[in-house]
Scaffold this active site. Sequence first.
Site, PDB file in Angstrom:
ATOM      1  N   LYS A  52       1.670  -4.265 -12.173  1.00 17.64           N
ATOM      2  CA  LYS A  52       0.893  -4.080 -13.407  1.00 17.64           C
ATOM      3  C   LYS A  52       1.654  -3.310 -14.499  1.00 17.64           C
ATOM      4  CE  LYS A  52      -3.708  -5.055 -11.636  1.00 17.64           C
ATOM      5  NZ  LYS A  52      -4.214  -6.160 -12.401  1.00 17.64           N
ATOM      6  N   ASP A  94      -1.837   1.371  -2.082  1.00 16.26           N
ATOM      7  CA  ASP A  94      -1.735   0.331  -3.107  1.00 16.26           C
ATOM      8  C   ASP A  94      -2.081   0.997  -4.439  1.00 16.26           C
ATOM      9  OD1 ASP A  94      -2.251  -1.649  -4.947  1.00 16.26           O
ATOM     10  OD2 ASP A  94      -3.159  -3.027  -3.502  1.00 16.26           O
ATOM     11  N   PHE A 129      -8.959  -4.806  -2.854  1.00 19.72           N
ATOM     12  CA  PHE A 129      -8.259  -5.993  -3.377  1.00 19.72           C
ATOM     13  C   PHE A 129      -6.760  -5.733  -3.292  1.00 19.72           C
ATOM     14  CE2 PHE A 129      -6.224  -8.702  -6.499  1.00 19.72           C
ATOM     15  CZ  PHE A 129      -6.753  -9.928  -6.140  1.00 19.72           C
TER      16      PHE A 129
HETATM   17  N1  PLP Z   1      -3.552  -4.654  -5.641  1.00 24.53           N
HETATM   18  C1  PLP Z   1      -4.400  -4.170  -6.562  1.00 24.53           C
HETATM   19  C2  PLP Z   1      -5.043  -2.837  -6.346  1.00 24.53           C
HETATM   20  C3  PLP Z   1      -4.694  -4.917  -7.705  1.00 24.53           C
HETATM   21  O1  PLP Z   1      -5.548  -4.434  -8.605  1.00 24.53           O
HETATM   22  C4  PLP Z   1      -4.062  -6.172  -7.870  1.00 24.53           C
HETATM   23  C5  PLP Z   1      -4.385  -7.013  -9.029  1.00 24.53           C
HETATM   24  O2  PLP Z   1      -5.419  -6.906  -9.641  1.00 24.53           O
HETATM   25  C6  PLP Z   1      -3.178  -6.629  -6.885  1.00 24.53           C
HETATM   26  C7  PLP Z   1      -2.949  -5.840  -5.778  1.00 24.53           C
HETATM   27  C8  PLP Z   1      -2.495  -7.952  -7.004  1.00 24.53           C
HETATM   28  O3  PLP Z   1      -1.549  -7.914  -8.027  1.00 24.53           O
HETATM   29  P1  PLP Z   1      -0.947  -9.273  -8.616  1.00 24.53           P
HETATM   30  O4  PLP Z   1      -2.077  -9.981  -9.308  1.00 24.53           O
HETATM   31  O5  PLP Z   1       0.127  -8.819  -9.554  1.00 24.53           O
HETATM   32  O6  PLP Z   1      -0.416 -10.060  -7.484  1.00 24.53           O
END
Ligand code: PLP
Length: 391
Positions: free
Chosen positions: A244, A215, A128
């Site tokens: 986050k 990520d 994700f």
């Molecule tokens: N990458 C990871 C691993 C995530 O867990 C999330 C959100 O849950 C995101 C990207 C996307 O972040 P945002 O919701 O702040 O755009």
Amino acid sequence: MTNTIMNTYARQDVTFERGDGVYLWDTEGNQYIDALSGIAVCALGHSHPDITKAITEQASQLIHTSNIYRIRSQELLADKLAEISGMDNVFFGNSGAEANEAAIKLARLFGHNKGIQAPEIIVTDKSFHGRTLATLSATGNRAIHAGFEPLVHGFIRVPYNDIETIKQVASRSKNVAAILVEPIQGESGINIPDDNYLNEIRSVCDQNDWLMMLDEIQTGMCRTGQWFSHQHNKITPDVMTLAKSLGNGLPIGACLAHGKAASLFQPGNHGSTYGGNPLACHVASQVITTLENLNTNQHVEKMGEYFLNELNKHLGDYDNVIDIRGSGLMLAIELDRPCTKLVAAGIENGILINVASQNRIRLLPPLIISKTQIDEVISKLVPLISRFLLD
Ligand code: PLP
């Protein structure tokens, strides 16, 4: 519930009014123990006095100017992030998806600079990376793509925790510029790869001159007992994304670059009006200072081990529990059946949890959680799961 909000979330019918540490209170005055932290955001818990002070101090002085001027708190935060990560420089946005967009653009620039006309990025199944068009295209979940085709091109998908397939791609494709991967997959239910997975990716990237892009949006900021999860592997990525817990609830995202990735962006290549504003940056610097002052990594290591042991002690013998796993305070209990109902049942019983991929109970408590509070989570969660499994 009002219908003037777009229907993008299947919301629980509860409204929180106040928070303190690991607790939240709803508008009826009911208390909840928070084992989710707004999905890995409120690492320091709710209403932490240091953060409240940082917000009010900075808000009373200056909230926004523009990236066309120097921003002192942005420079200080970038220095601090570089110091704790070993990375060279940072681009600031306002969310995880924006941080990953910056990473994807870096990979494409890197490829173009090497003469690749259509650079590709290797991404993994069940990943994700966000909900913007490029980040949802990078995401390895069909449900997130559906209805939004045509997807952004240029992603090659491989199974997670499978280095052999990555090597095969290396041997047949000349267009790869980068790999984008989560050190632990969060949204699909805490998938923890083999210990040396990231080291092997680092080697493949070095051998092929690809950018290794991590990520760390969910795994970063002490969640697994290191500032960043890849530090367990003693490697440095070329690009890393954060969001986050970096702002403890104040929106901020960051894309950090190292070495050859650090000199790719030039003025005009990328930008954000709000990204790196004085308020968000001042608060994020305070988040780092407070995490440091509280020796959070040591605390997370101890609490994570205790939490995992307690979960195993109470649930490990159930036939219907397939697996209990965790890294630091990123934990999951995988059942043999869909259990999304447990989220509402938790709310009725004063505990906030999440269910990922239908059958994985995901726990991401504030990192300040104490042993007694973990006992409280266990005392609410275990009966909830055992009643559910008996039904
Ligand atoms: N990458 C990871 C691993 C995530 O867990 C999330 C959100 O849950 C995101 C990207 C996307 O972040 P945002 O919701 O702040 O755009």
